[in-house]
Scaffold this motif. Structure first.
Motif, PDB file in Angstrom:
ATOM      1  N   HIS A  53       8.329  -9.964   3.725  1.00  0.00           N
ATOM      2  CA  HIS A  53       9.072  -9.322   4.806  1.00  0.00           C
ATOM      3  C   HIS A  53      10.049 -10.322   5.427  1.00  0.00           C
ATOM      4  N   GLN A  54      11.053  -9.749   6.045  1.00  0.00           N
ATOM      5  CA  GLN A  54      12.034 -10.539   6.774  1.00  0.00           C
ATOM      6  C   GLN A  54      11.800 -10.279   8.260  1.00  0.00           C
ATOM      7  N   GLU A  55      11.448 -11.309   9.000  1.00  0.00           N
ATOM      8  CA  GLU A  55      11.079 -11.175  10.410  1.00  0.00           C
ATOM      9  C   GLU A  55      12.153 -10.445  11.214  1.00  0.00           C
ATOM     10  N   GLU A  56      13.397 -10.789  10.989  1.00  0.00           N
ATOM     11  CA  GLU A  56      14.500 -10.161  11.722  1.00  0.00           C
ATOM     12  C   GLU A  56      14.557  -8.658  11.464  1.00  0.00           C
ATOM     13  N   LEU A  58      12.004  -6.784  10.454  1.00  0.00           N
ATOM     14  CA  LEU A  58      10.811  -6.189  11.058  1.00  0.00           C
ATOM     15  C   LEU A  58      11.041  -5.908  12.542  1.00  0.00           C
ATOM     16  N   VAL A  59      11.610  -6.873  13.233  1.00  0.00           N
ATOM     17  CA  VAL A  59      11.883  -6.695  14.667  1.00  0.00           C
ATOM     18  C   VAL A  59      12.881  -5.559  14.881  1.00  0.00           C
ATOM     19  N   GLY A  79       1.716  -8.832   9.360  1.00  0.00           N
ATOM     20  CA  GLY A  79       2.911  -9.262  10.086  1.00  0.00           C
ATOM     21  C   GLY A  79       3.642  -8.097  10.715  1.00  0.00           C
ATOM     22  N   VAL A  83       4.172  -7.162  14.764  1.00  0.00           N
ATOM     23  CA  VAL A  83       5.495  -6.941  15.369  1.00  0.00           C
ATOM     24  C   VAL A  83       5.539  -5.563  16.035  1.00  0.00           C
TER      25      VAL A  83
END
Length: 115
Positions: A53-56, A58-59, A79, A83
């Motif tokens: 996953h890409q944190e940005e 996901l947010v 994760g 989020v």
């Protein structure tokens, strides 16, 4: 309590999609009397690609679903779950028909059944 739920489905019948790979959510509004209906189909960029996953992203997905109290998915990683929770959204993993899953969710919210 009136609320909205985002559902990950490929066919509009079953909850059968992983949160991170899902590109559109069916948004249902559940009314105080327990009646519910589909209010929109919301397109999002899938937050996971090639197994990570890409944190940005996901947010961004969490923010785009922030008007929903719950997300119903076939699978979700820790994760993504974290989020969503940080944005006030509770995720449930469930592989079932959408109507049955929403009925179970309503009972859960009303305190008449456990997760």
């Amino acid at each position: 309590m009136e609320f909205q739920v985002a559902v990950a489905s490929l066919d509009g019948i079953l909850i059968n999609q992983h949160f991170g790979k899902n590109r559109e959510f069916l948004i249902y509004r559940i009314q105080d009397n327990g009646e519910y209906g589909l209010v929109e189909t919301r397109e999002l960029k899938a937050p996971c690609g090639q197994g990570q996953h890409q944190e940005e992203t996901l947010v961004r997905s969490a923010k785009e679903l922030q008007d929903c109290s719950f997300v119903l998915v076939a699978r979700i990683g820790p994760g993504a779950d974290k989020v969503l929770a940080s944005h006030g959204i509770k995720a449930f993993e469930i592989y079932d028909r959408i109507d049955r899953a929403i009925d179970k969710l309503i009972k859960y919210v009303n305190g008449t059944t456990k997760r």
